[in-house]
Write a protein that holds these residues in place. Structure first.
Motif, mmCIF file in Angstrom:
data_model
loop_
_atom_site.group_PDB
_atom_site.id
_atom_site.type_symbol
_atom_site.label_atom_id
_atom_site.label_comp_id
_atom_site.label_asym_id
_atom_site.label_seq_id
_atom_site.Cartn_x
_atom_site.Cartn_y
_atom_site.Cartn_z
ATOM 1 N N ILE A 157 75.648 82.490 61.328
ATOM 2 C CA ILE A 157 75.591 83.874 60.850
ATOM 3 C C ILE A 157 74.166 84.243 60.455
ATOM 4 O O ILE A 157 73.680 85.339 60.779
ATOM 5 N N ALA A 158 73.500 83.318 59.777
ATOM 6 C CA ALA A 158 72.124 83.593 59.348
ATOM 7 C C ALA A 158 71.222 83.839 60.554
ATOM 8 O O ALA A 158 70.439 84.802 60.582
ATOM 9 N N VAL A 162 69.160 87.470 61.999
ATOM 10 C CA VAL A 162 67.738 87.527 62.348
ATOM 11 C C VAL A 162 67.563 87.991 63.786
ATOM 12 O O VAL A 162 66.727 88.849 64.093
ATOM 13 N N SER A 163 68.372 87.429 64.700
ATOM 14 C CA SER A 163 68.246 87.777 66.122
ATOM 15 C C SER A 163 68.587 89.237 66.384
ATOM 16 O O SER A 163 68.056 89.850 67.310
ATOM 17 N N SER A 170 61.455 86.176 57.077
ATOM 18 C CA SER A 170 61.037 86.060 55.672
ATOM 19 C C SER A 170 62.146 86.550 54.736
ATOM 20 O O SER A 170 62.374 85.969 53.670
ATOM 21 N N ALA A 171 62.837 87.626 55.156
ATOM 22 C CA ALA A 171 63.932 88.155 54.337
ATOM 23 C C ALA A 171 65.073 87.143 54.273
ATOM 24 O O ALA A 171 65.713 86.968 53.229
#
Length: 214
Positions: A157-158, A162-163, A170-171
């Motif tokens: 999920i993380a 981002v993708s 960075s967030a």
């Protein structure tokens, strides 16, 4: 074996199974978001839920069927510790539980186990007290919080956020940092409640230790 003790035994069996499933993707070097990593998380959640529910069911059936015994009073907390130390070990490895918290809890649980053994030899079976039960509830809550954080990355999920541009790298790092601090807070409170409950046991059963040492 009594029905209540069978439920208690389930927690002991579930502990190494959870441990193996947790580490299997790591040992096989599976990437986050891979089928194995996602499957491991999908299995661990219901497994841990069922394992924790047996803590309620064993007490329920012990009272319902009149199966309350000195053996059960010792077997139940032993199974709790067996399960939670297994899960805590997983989270220490993943950096979700501070090592110092794990070691302090380990000291507490070994000390508590020694107190129970000495008391049993003196003919006193120490059942779980309210403080001990509250501590266990917080152990459970902390395990699920840490497992949720682990699932955030393990399931991909993380990486997906981002993708898709929802989060920058960075967030994402900032989010993960906050989540780790949350788990740190939960485990720190586990230590506080663990030693507070142990102090209560010493207050009520310390005389047994003193008598045994004479």
């Amino acid at each position: 074996m009594k029905t209540s003790n069978k439920f208690t035994l389930c927690r002991i069996i579930a502990a190494p199974i959870f441990f193996l499933i947790y580490f299997l993707p790591i040992w096989l070097k599976s990437e986050d978001g891979s089928a194995l990593s996602v499957a491991s998380f999908a299995v661990m959640v219901p497994l841990l839920i069922l394992a924790e529910l047996t803590d309620y069911w064993d007490g329920h059936f012990a009272r319902k069927n009149g199966e309350v015994s000195d053996f059960g009073k010792m077997f139940d907390p032993f199974a709790d510790v067996f399960l939670h130390l297994s899960t805590f070990t997983c989270f220490v490895f993943s950096g979700l539980m501070p090592t110092v918290c794990f070691v302090l809890i380990l000291y507490r649980e070994f000390s508590q186990n020694f107190l129970r053994m000495v008391s049993a030899k003196q003919g006193v079976a120490i059942a779980a007290r309210k403080g001990g039960k509250f501590k266990t509830v917080f152990y459970v809550a902390s395990c699920f919080v840490a497992l949720a954080v682990e699932g955030f990355t393990r399931t991909g999920i993380a990486g997906y956020l981002v993708s898709c541009g929802i989060l920058s790298s960075s967030a994402l790092d900032d989010v993960l940092s906050v989540l780790v601090k949350v788990t740190d807070g939960f485990f720190a409170l586990c230590v506080v409640f663990a030693f507070a409950s142990f102090a209560d046991y010493i207050k009520n059963f310390g005389s047994v230790l003193k008598k045994a040492a004479e």
